[in-house]
Design a protein around this motif. Structure first.
Motif, mmCIF file in Angstrom:
data_model
loop_
_atom_site.group_PDB
_atom_site.id
_atom_site.type_symbol
_atom_site.label_atom_id
_atom_site.label_comp_id
_atom_site.label_asym_id
_atom_site.label_seq_id
_atom_site.Cartn_x
_atom_site.Cartn_y
_atom_site.Cartn_z
ATOM 1 N N LEU A 43 0.839 -1.199 0.000
ATOM 2 C CA LEU A 43 0.000 0.000 0.000
ATOM 3 C C LEU A 43 0.870 1.244 0.000
ATOM 4 C CD1 LEU A 43 -2.704 -1.062 2.614
ATOM 5 C CD2 LEU A 43 -2.994 -0.862 0.149
ATOM 6 N N PRO A 44 0.374 2.356 -0.580
ATOM 7 C CA PRO A 44 1.181 3.590 -0.631
ATOM 8 C C PRO A 44 1.575 4.060 0.762
ATOM 9 C CG PRO A 44 -0.742 3.759 -2.047
ATOM 10 C CD PRO A 44 -0.917 2.504 -1.261
ATOM 11 N N LEU A 45 2.608 4.901 0.806
ATOM 12 C CA LEU A 45 3.122 5.403 2.075
ATOM 13 C C LEU A 45 2.029 6.149 2.830
ATOM 14 C CD1 LEU A 45 5.658 5.854 3.864
ATOM 15 C CD2 LEU A 45 6.013 7.999 2.629
ATOM 16 N N GLY A 46 1.875 5.814 4.096
ATOM 17 C CA GLY A 46 0.913 6.498 4.954
ATOM 18 C C GLY A 46 1.376 6.430 6.393
ATOM 19 N N ARG B 230 -5.357 -0.521 7.345
ATOM 20 C CA ARG B 230 -5.520 -0.220 5.923
ATOM 21 C C ARG B 230 -5.820 -1.486 5.128
ATOM 22 N NH1 ARG B 230 -0.481 3.181 4.016
ATOM 23 N NH2 ARG B 230 -1.752 3.424 2.128
ATOM 24 N N GLU B 231 -5.215 -2.579 5.509
ATOM 25 C CA GLU B 231 -5.469 -3.837 4.801
ATOM 26 C C GLU B 231 -6.909 -4.307 4.985
ATOM 27 O OE1 GLU B 231 -3.961 -5.416 2.627
ATOM 28 O OE2 GLU B 231 -1.878 -4.754 2.689
ATOM 29 N N GLU C 224 -5.858 12.880 6.966
ATOM 30 C CA GLU C 224 -4.965 11.983 6.233
ATOM 31 C C GLU C 224 -5.325 10.520 6.482
ATOM 32 O OE1 GLU C 224 -2.044 12.270 4.033
ATOM 33 O OE2 GLU C 224 -3.340 13.976 3.702
ATOM 34 N N GLY C 225 -5.812 10.218 7.686
ATOM 35 C CA GLY C 225 -6.244 8.849 7.963
ATOM 36 C C GLY C 225 -7.374 8.430 7.045
ATOM 37 N N VAL C 226 -8.372 9.300 6.930
ATOM 38 C CA VAL C 226 -9.494 9.005 6.036
ATOM 39 C C VAL C 226 -9.007 8.900 4.591
ATOM 40 C CG1 VAL C 226 -11.646 9.926 5.094
ATOM 41 C CG2 VAL C 226 -11.222 10.032 7.545
ATOM 42 N N SER C 227 -8.124 9.816 4.194
ATOM 43 C CA SER C 227 -7.628 9.828 2.819
ATOM 44 C C SER C 227 -6.896 8.534 2.470
ATOM 45 C CB SER C 227 -6.711 11.041 2.629
ATOM 46 O OG SER C 227 -6.280 11.142 1.298
ATOM 47 N N THR C 228 -6.081 8.029 3.391
ATOM 48 C CA THR C 228 -5.341 6.789 3.099
ATOM 49 C C THR C 228 -6.261 5.580 3.074
ATOM 50 O OG1 THR C 228 -4.785 6.558 5.447
ATOM 51 C CG2 THR C 228 -3.168 7.642 4.039
ATOM 52 N N LEU C 229 -7.343 5.612 3.862
ATOM 53 C CA LEU C 229 -8.256 4.463 3.905
ATOM 54 C C LEU C 229 -9.127 4.372 2.653
ATOM 55 C CD1 LEU C 229 -9.415 4.497 7.639
ATOM 56 C CD2 LEU C 229 -7.770 2.974 6.565
ATOM 57 N N LYS D 273 2.855 -0.849 12.141
ATOM 58 C CA LYS D 273 2.193 -2.144 11.918
ATOM 59 C C LYS D 273 0.672 -1.991 12.014
ATOM 60 C CE LYS D 273 5.877 -5.244 13.530
ATOM 61 N NZ LYS D 273 6.242 -6.249 14.545
ATOM 62 N N LEU D 274 0.221 -1.198 12.995
ATOM 63 C CA LEU D 274 -1.224 -0.986 13.136
ATOM 64 C C LEU D 274 -1.779 -0.283 11.910
ATOM 65 C CD1 LEU D 274 -3.845 -1.029 14.733
ATOM 66 C CD2 LEU D 274 -3.103 1.041 15.921
#
Length: 1296
Positions: free
Chosen positions: A275-278, A501-502, A322-327, A495-496
């Motif tokens: 997954l992209p950097l987050g 994200r996964e 940013e959390g919402v954006s990465t999800l 890791k979290l």
């Protein structure tokens, strides 16, 4: 967002800026040359309260003091925008009595092509040394104290103005005032003799990727070096020059170590399959809001509502956004994205487009104090109070309960509470190591250079430090135990992040695993696709929704209409001619991998929720078996099924590459001198551009133990850099395609951060153009889909839209109208801007009616005339009054949506809105000059697009508001020549629709119409018409019956064309009529395809002459009628039409079978009057029963059995019914019951083989053609697999 508008042209071009770790280093603070300027637009000031506060608590304008380099080729610096985001609260002053902790926050800026750059800011307080600033602050405080004291003193008759006070101050006044202030000693006081004045200063680092931890560590170490007693090993310019010009981006899938002022810093990038950097901590976002709220917030973001975040902490705003954006992976937010919106940009809150923005909440401020122009489609997120206010009618995320359960389990494994509400550490930068020995130890451990006894000693030191509570090594330094704890916390957070994200990536993979099957590739080349983009259908939404679980449809139907999904599909279409967008390629590769490893196809296609962990267990388990043989290990023996956490752990604990160390620069003598507590004035010439030093890739950090493999790997970094440059060039090559992907967006993201009046005006001009374009596209889409739906209903095409999709499009129209009416609103009146405007119009309209109540004949006539126009059926005011009286308990937003639905169904939406906008005085009172509704030309075009919706029929109000009471008017229309006969009958009606029936309604004698009110019947389908008078004179030839819905204005026509009465026609006293919706002006065509079939002529003349030619046509009609029934049941349930029409309407099964049985019938030989099919059926049953009693059946091929018994039983039951429905009605009931109970296909051969048939039919009749009868029987038999439910109106009175 491109940081545009630099006043100075770039002096140097840095071609490799794209592959550098950092783009800019910026310092913001107080400009001692210009002095103090009040910042009226700062976050923590209010113009009404500005001078109520002590000057120490006020905000003043900050400026960009220095930035390096001067500019880059891709990202010219907009100093005003950067200053606004680095110091959104402006300059803050403090004294030694206040807390002076450094604060960290970050922000992001978006480019016009959708990419982003990240700014990381450390704000600290520096002692003010400028005498000019100290004197200005002292003067301001004394003026404030005098004015405040005089205003609060009751004995003071008057108080001097600020100007007079300034002019009258002399030295003695200053001394006395200073003495007074010293005596007060209150909070916010300032006395230069007693207090030390501090002012905020911000250090900012710009990076192309969100390297949150590395940037925070670098800035923190820089700040520690400033506050440290001892000077750093090198001047600060060396470290800043190093990170700007000598530290590259780590290659994909690798980690990179570079050096800060006090220790090594490691950053990493995910590999091609990850997954992209987050790096923004999702655990913190979930801890702040809780799992339920985060899922709700993500749902709002996916459906592109307006998302407004609110917090006192800027970094919290950024963390959640940013959390919402990465999800969202693999989708990307396509609209305004500003996690931090400073006060000068608050005009963007009235943006009539989806946005994700964050605003700072002042301490003690309440939710009600936020003046938001409209909230109909707003998701308000109060981060500090752990609250999410979602819009009304927000659908659930697919499998939301199971998803929340899985996310909760992940959080619990990491020791975090799923319910949220946890307090997180303030965003201060943690100091790192300063001991050189400890630094070397840590560096060697991180790179795997410690082994055996040394590693054991280090671990024992770590354990000892933890047991002892971590005694301080020296001031400002961390204990060894704390260092390891911080490393472990960072690794745990990383890791979290991956696990959370996964989980979401797995959900999107499950929902869109087969999306490629529904992408439509219709264009031959890219240019043709781009030129016809708006008119091209790129995704088969109807087919995609038809294979989804029913519980997912509410969410998916709305998500498929979003810009982010459209952009995703566009990317897939464009990939035929160009490289795929990286995120889409990653998602597609993951789907292919899951299909490859997913051995249980049946389980993968089922609707059962599959956890992310179980999915990856199957992937990794099968991979293991493929490599080592099937019999070696079961899946359960694999401890870590997912490899991404292992990858990131390996990269963070052992750096793959090392950047060049900071080194001494060619600086002037005396520069770079350390002064504790003060950030030095940097030497510009060494930082303005990269110096011609050795290339960073040729320098390797030497460790105390050389590692040949490590050195070779580091030296090979040049090749990696070339790969990065090659990738960058590839991206640039395809940049024109990226522009095409964003061509649908009207907003130029680069201009949003410009707060100048010209830029603000231009931004709102673009909002206006965007609204008009969106209206054009939405109405066009609604017309295309609705016309497709109508062609399906007419049997002219396949289904391409469900009722759910139609509701979704109308909901989108409601949202568009709310955003349009909310643009430029002066003052918020309620949650719905449109309903608020309607209420104002209603109130103004009530005032204009008042003069009409004046006495006098003329006045009365005028009032009567006025009332006739004002409360005209279908007027705007009347529709509003009806919505207000609905007993649905609707909110303001719900009332506005109900009004839109009603106006759309009545084909009055454009007309009503035009009438609403005629009150120009009200418009100017409610709206600012830049509002859309005050742009006349655009407003007229907007209404014109809405007017086009009048070309199609909608039942959106009728089908959504099913529990309301509706007024109906029924009018019976006799044949004109015989209209006088209506006086002799006493008729009654019963109207039936999708939602029920009205019950029997008796008309008054000598009247032809009736009004009644009942619960909403939905779309009307049948009407029972009867009369109670059975006298010979009580008969009438009915042309049709018209039913008017007094609320929606819909008219239904029920054609009849038959007699009602004894002794005429088939002697019916009751008829069941099939109705249809009549379009305005389309009465001439009414009844053409769904109405009650016209009365059939007697076959005595026509049928015999054309038996041969009619036979094939009748068989074709029969097949078509049966085929329509089959198609009806194969459609999704929401998409099916009216079954009664297919059975009893024109072209229906009943009429087709009647034609079949009338073909070749010898009318005058057996009966001496007009022939009805029911006569033959009835006679056949009587003969059958008589022959059975006399034992005559042995002469025929018939045998007594269940088909014969059921035929006789059904015909006798129909004849025994108390209803006087006539022979045609009885035959209709006979066919409907036979098809419902799966008996009709058995009865037909029985009638064909009966001896009576040969005497009753011509030899060429279809009923005597064995092949034709066998074919028809097979056609009818295919209908036996369907469950047919008949309307109550058809079977009432028959107990079978």
């Amino acid at each position: 967002m491109t940081i545009a508008g630099s006043s100075s042209a770039p002096s140097h071009s840095h071609g490799a800026a794209s592959c550098r770790f950092a783009h800019y280093f910026v310092v913001c603070g107080v400009d001692t040359e210009t002095g103090l300027e009040p910042d009226d637009g700062a976050e923590n000031t209010d113009s009404s309260e500005a001078f109520e506060q002590s000057p120490i608590r006020r905000s003043f304008k900050s400026k960009v003091l220095v930035h390096y380099p001067e500019s880059t080729d891709r990202m010219p610096l907009n100093k005003d925008a950067v200053n606004m985001l680095c110091m959104p609260r402006g300059l803050s002053f403090r004294t030694q009595a206040d807390r002076l902790d450094p604060q960290f926050h970050s922000f992001t800026m978006s480019f016009d092509d959708g990419t982003r750059s990240y700014g990381f800011v450390l704000t600290f307080y520096e002692e003010v040394t400028s005498a000019q600033i100290i004197t200005a602050m002292q003067t301001l405080y004394q003026m404030h104290h005098v004015e405040h004291h005089s205003a609060s003193s009751a004995s003071s008759p008057s108080s001097s103005s600020m100007d007079s006070l300034v002019s009258s101050l002399d030295e003695s006044d200053v001394e006395s005032l200073a003495g007074v202030s010293a005596c007060l000693g209150c909070a916010g006081s300032f006395d230069p003799a007693r207090d030390t004045l501090y002012v905020s200063k911000a250090l900012c680092l710009f990076t192309p990727l969100p390297f949150l931890q590395a940037a925070r560590q670098f800035l923190s170490q820089l700040h520690q070096a400033v506050t440290s007693h001892t000077a750093p090993p090198l001047p600060l310019e060396s470290y800043i020059h190093n990170i700007l010009y000598e530290v590259p981006l780590p290659p994909p899938g690798r980690s990179l170590r570079f050096h800060g002022v006090q220790g090594p810093i490691v950053c990493q990038r995910p590999g091609p399959g990850e997954l992209p950097l987050g790096e923004y901590p999702l655990g913190e976002a979930f801890s702040l809001l809780g799992v339920d709220n985060m899922v709700q917030l993500l749902t709002c973001a996916l459906l592109e509502t307006q998302v407004l975040l609110c917090s006192q902490d800027y970094q919290r705003l950024m963390t959640v956004a940013e959390g919402v954006s990465t999800l969202l992976f693999p989708f990307q937010w396509q609209h305004i994205y500003l996690p931090i919106v400073s006060a000068p940009l608050h005009h963007l809150l009235e943006a009539p487009v989806p946005f994700m923005m964050g605003i700072h909440r002042r301490e003690g401020a309440q939710r009600s104090s936020l003046h938001l122009p409209h909230e109909a489609n707003l998701c308000f997120v109060d981060i500090d109070n752990h609250c999410v206010e979602a819009p009304e009618d927000l659908p659930l995320f697919p499998d939301q309960i199971e998803l929340i359960q899985e996310l909760s389990e992940v959080l619990l494994r990491f020791g975090l509470p799923p319910q949220g509400g946890a307090t997180t550490k303030p965003a201060t930068a943690s100091p790192r190591l300063s001991s050189l020995v400890l630094e070397d130890l840590m560096e060697d451990r991180r790179n795997g250079n410690l082994g055996g006894e040394e590693l054991a000693v280090l671990e024992r030191l770590q354990a000892l430090a933890r047991r002892c509570g971590g005694g301080k090594m020296s001031e400002g330094e961390k204990t060894l135990g704390n260092v390891f704890e911080e490393e472990e916390e960072d690794l745990k957070a990383a890791k979290l992040n991956i696990q959370l994200r996964e989980v979401f990536a797995g959900r999107f993979a499950a929902m869109f695993g087969r999306y490629e099957d529904f992408v439509i590739h219709s264009a031959l080349d890219l240019d043709s696709w781009l030129s016809n983009r708006e008119g091209t259908l790129s995704f088969d939404k109807g087919s995609f929704l038809s294979v989804q679980p029913a519980s997912h449809l509410q969410f998916l139907s709305r998500f498929l209409e979003t810009s982010m999904f459209s952009a995703f599909v566009d990317g897939k279409v464009i990939s035929r001619w160009a490289d795929r967008e990286p995120m889409q390629q990653l998602f597609d590769n993951r789907l292919e991998r899951e299909r490859l490893y997913d051995t249980d196809e049946e389980e993968s296609r089922s609707c059962r929720y599959r956890k992310c962990t179980s999915l990856f267990e199957s992937v990794c388990g099968l991979s293991f078996r493929m490599c080592h043989g099937v019999k070696l290990l079961p899946i359960d023996c694999i401890d870590r099924p997912h490899v991404s956490p292992q990858n990131i752990e390996r990269r963070l604990l052992k750096a793959d590459h090392t950047a060049i160390h900071p080194h001494l620069l060619d600086m002037r003598i005396g520069q770079g001198r350390h002064q504790q507590g003060y950030f030095p004035k940097l030497q510009a010439d060494v930082l303005a551009q990269g110096q011609n030093t050795n290339k960073w890739s040729s320098r390797v950090t030497a460790s105390r133990r050389s590692d040949p493999k490590r050195s070779a790997l580091t030296e090979g970094l040049d090749n990696e850099q070339r790969q990065v440059l090659s990738h960058t060039n590839t991206v640039k090559t395809h940049r024109p395609l990226e522009k095409h992907a964003f061509a649908r967006k009207n907003l130029r993201q680069s201009k949003l951060l410009d707060s100048s009046p010209q830029a603000v005006s231009q931004t709102h001009r673009e909002f206006v153009d965007g609204l008009l374009s969106e209206c054009r596209l939405k109405t066009k889409r609604m017309l295309m889909e609705r016309m497709g739906k109508e062609s399906v209903e007419l049997g002219q095409g396949e289904a391409n839209i469900t009722g759910l999709q139609e509701n979704t499009l109308i909901l989108g129209l409601c949202d568009l109208l709310e955003r349009t009416w909310g643009h430029g609103l002066q003052l918020k009146q309620g949650k719905s801007a449109l309903w608020s405007h309607l209420l104002h119009y209603q109130a103004a309209h009530g005032k204009t009616e008042a003069p009409a109540e004046s006495p006098g004949c003329g006045g009365l006539e005028q009032r009567t005339f006025d009332e006739g126009t004002l409360v005209l059926r279908g007027s705007l005011i009347q529709d509003m009054r009806f919505i207000q009286t609905m007993s649905e308990g609707l909110s303001e937003v719900g009332q506005a949506r109900a009004w839109i639905h009603l106006a759309l169904e009545k084909k009055m939406l454009s007309q009503h809105l035009k009438e609403l906008l005629t009150n120009q005085e009200l418009l100017r009172q409610l709206y600012k000059s830049h509002a859309f509704l005050l742009c006349e030309e655009e407003r007229e075009q907007f209404l014109f697009h809405l007017l086009s919706l009048n070309t199609v029929d909608y039942l959106c109000f009728t089908r959504v508001f099913t529990s309301i009471s509706i007024s109906y008017r029924v009018v019976i229309i006799p044949m004109k020549k015989l209209s006088i006969a209506m006086a002799t009958v006493n008729p009654w009606v019963c109207v039936s629709g999708e939602l029920g029936d009205s019950g029997v309604r008796q008309l008054s004698k000598n009247t032809q119409e009736i009004y009644f009110q009942c619960k909403n019947l939905g779309r009307l389908s049948t009407l029972q018409l009867g009369q109670e008078n059975s006298g010979l004179l009580a008969k009438c030839l009915i042309d049709c019956v018209m039913v008017y819905n007094e609320i929606t204005g819909h008219t239904y026509k029920f054609p009849c064309g038959r007699w009602l009465g004894k002794g005429v026609g088939d002697g019916s006293l009751e008829r069941v009529l099939i109705g249809q919706l009549v379009s305005p002006g389309g009465e001439e065509d009414a009844g053409r395809w769904t109405g009650t079939p016209p009365e059939l002529a007697s076959p005595s003349q026509s049928v015999r002459t054309v038996l041969g030619s009619l036979g094939s046509r009748i068989q074709e009609d029969m097949r078509e009628a049966a085929n329509n029934l089959v198609k009806h049941f194969h459609k999704p349930e929401q998409e099916r039409g009216n079954l009664t029409v297919l059975l009893c309407g024109e072209g229906g099964l009943v009429l087709s079978l009647e034609k079949f049985l009338l073909h070749g019938l010898k009318s005058n030989r057996l009966f001496q009057r007009n022939v009805f099919v029911w006569d033959f059926v009835e006679k056949a049953v009587v003969s059958m029963e008589t022959a059975d009693q006399m034992g005559d059946l042995h002469g025929s091929t018939l045998t007594k059995g269940p088909p014969c018994d059921s035929l006789c039983r059904y015909v006798n039951a129909i004849n025994a019914s108390p209803r006087n429905i006539g022979k045609e009605g009885k035959f209709q009931l006979f066919v409907c019951l036979g098809i419902r109970d799966r008996l009709l296909s058995q009865w037909l051969p029985l009638l064909a083989e009966f001896p009576l048939t040969a005497r009753t039919y011509e030899e060429a009749a279809l009923l005597r053609d064995r092949a034709a009868v066998h074919s028809l029987s097979r056609i009818l038999h295919t209908l036996n697999e369907f469950t047919i439910t008949l309307e109550t109106a058809l079977v009432k009175g028959v107990d079978l």
